[in-house]
Design an enzyme around this catalytic site. Structure first.
Site, PDB file in Angstrom:
ATOM      1  N   ASP A   1      -1.637  -0.006   7.935  1.00  0.00           N
ATOM      2  CA  ASP A   1      -0.390  -0.687   7.591  1.00  0.00           C
ATOM      3  C   ASP A   1      -0.576  -1.305   6.208  1.00  0.00           C
ATOM      4  O   ASP A   1      -1.392  -2.212   6.019  1.00  0.00           O
ATOM      5  CB  ASP A   1      -0.093  -1.775   8.635  1.00  0.00           C
ATOM      6  CG  ASP A   1       1.242  -2.463   8.359  1.00  0.00           C
ATOM      7  OD1 ASP A   1       1.937  -2.064   7.397  1.00  0.00           O
ATOM      8  OD2 ASP A   1       1.599  -3.398   9.104  1.00  0.00           O
TER       9      ASP A   1
ATOM     10  N   ALA B   1       1.425  -3.180   3.817  1.00  0.00           N
ATOM     11  CA  ALA B   1       2.695  -3.883   3.616  1.00  0.00           C
ATOM     12  C   ALA B   1       2.696  -4.745   2.354  1.00  0.00           C
ATOM     13  O   ALA B   1       3.747  -5.165   1.901  1.00  0.00           O
ATOM     14  CB  ALA B   1       3.002  -4.753   4.838  1.00  0.00           C
TER      15      ALA B   1
END
Ligand code: LMR
Length: 397
Positions: free
Chosen positions: A212, A214
């Site tokens: 992930d 982000a």
């Protein structure tokens, strides 16, 4: 039928945001939801985004549908940004990707694809992890397991414990969710050496990383923030990547994200590509275009790209300077561990060793808003409020 419904507890982060908004104290400090803020507490539209919007308003010729997997220029430019030209060229035939409705949409599409391919796989997530990871991934049907990550005493990563727990419990084909950089909620990232070791560990135990990403660009710079992901792309047979443009392009409400998978061979990538289209079609049909078109417009235009990079650098450097200032303010007896951690951690967040009662006391007595788990959004501090925040924090501990 709706009388059968029971009320759901509000989402903790969204609820905190609402409580802070409702507080009329002019000196309130908002360290809650993960958005970047300037010295005066604003979350502005980035300059390059504003310019791209003006250009796009003139250039865009139609609002007709684009595609179930979204804007092709966005997917290409994002992959090139994240992987760099050379890696993208080398691995492109084994990559499938889709634009997604924000980083959350990307995580959900990734989870759906994993479930379609391997419904028995478990997804291993760090303790703690971003509050929305477990709901997003488990609602696709996948089982969740947890591995230890953050040590609330040293405020660092328990890397050996992390590997031992995964080694003990995971079966080949399980997925390991990793924060590419700027771990949310702790700010404690793996070192390059740990990423290198982790890549060998994943290969040895036949596990699939789900990265992930982000906050890339907001930790220590684009190359550093993508080190782990790039390492894994070069060493793993398979990998899942979810990326978001909410933070580094400040496009939060436009919902701009990317999901990509690296597959073992070209045929699998072609199949995965068709699966992305089918999965998206059954959830939201196709992702919204506006924000993704702006990202592609910026990344494909050397001048706009340079301006965006410069502003992202400013944001990152400002957060590092806030970390240094807060670290200095906490560097008193009893605050030494926090002081060192705040300085060395990355991105928007640090998790401080606060109990729920202490977090509530900060909120109720001092109008300082942070999550009950002790997560602080560093971007919510500023030169003016740091002394008051540090004093209040030390007073409740
Ligand atoms: C956060 O962690 O505060 C942000 O990513 C916002 C959210 O959706 O939780």
């Amino acid at each position: 039928m709706f009388d059968a419904l029971t009320a759901k507890a509000p989402d903790a982060i969204m609820h905190l945001m609402a409580m802070c908004k409702a507080d009329t104290n002019p000196d309130k400090i908002d360290l809650g939801v993960g958005v970047y803020k300037t010295e005066d507490g604003a979350t502005p539209i980035m300059r390059a985004v504003k310019k791209a919007e003006q250009l796009w308003w003139q250039e865009e010729q139609s609002k007709t549908y684009v595609s179930t997997v979204g804007n092709a220029d966005f997917r290409r430019t994002m992959l090139e940004l994240i992987l760099g030209k050379d890696l993208l060229e080398k691995y492109d035939p084994r990559l499938a990707s889709s634009q997604a409705a924000g980083g959350s949409g990307a995580l959900r599409l990734g989870a759906e694809l994993i479930y379609s391919a391997s419904p028995e796989a478990s997804v291993w997530v760090s303790t703690p992890t971003w509050a929305n990871h477990i709901p997003l991934i488990s609602s696709a049907g996948l089982k969740i397991k947890t591995y230890p990550y953050y040590n609330r005493e040293t405020l660092g990563v328990d890397f050996d414990d992390m590997l031992s727990a995964i080694k003990e419990g995971a079966k080949p084909g399980d997925i390991v969710l990793l924060h590419g950089c700027c771990h949310n909620p702790t700010g404690a990232d793996l070192s390059h050496a740990e990423w290198d070791q982790l890549s060998e560990f994943l290969t040895e135990h036949k596990l699939v990383p789900f990265v992930d990403l982000a906050y890339f660009g907001l930790g220590r710079g684009m190359d550093d923030d993508t080190y782990g992901l790039r390492k894994l792309v070069q060493t793993q047979d398979e990998l899942v990547l979810a990326a978001s443009c909410s933070k580094n392009f400040a496009l939060y409400r436009e919902r701009v994200g990317l999901i990509a998978v690296l597959t073992k061979d070209v045929d699998s990538a072609i199949n995965a590509q068709s699966q992305f289209g089918a999965i998206q079609r059954k959830i939201i049909s196709m992702p919204p275009d506006h924000g993704a078109a702006l990202v592609a417009r910026i990344l494909d235009d050397p001048q706009l790209r340079e301006e965006w990079t410069a502003e992202l650098d400013e944001m990152r450097e400002r957060m590092r300077s806030l970390r240094a200032q807060l670290s200095d303010a906490l560097n008193v007896q009893g605050g030494e561990v926090m002081s060192a951690a705040v300085k060395n951690q990355n991105g928007m967040f640090s998790t401080l060793p606060l109990s729920k009662a202490q977090a509530v006391a900060l909120r109720e007595k001092h109008s300082i808003y942070l999550t009950d788990s002790g997560r602080v959004n560093i971007a919510g501090t500023n030169t003016t409020n740091i002394p008051r925040f540090a004093e209040a924090l030390l007073s409740v501990i």
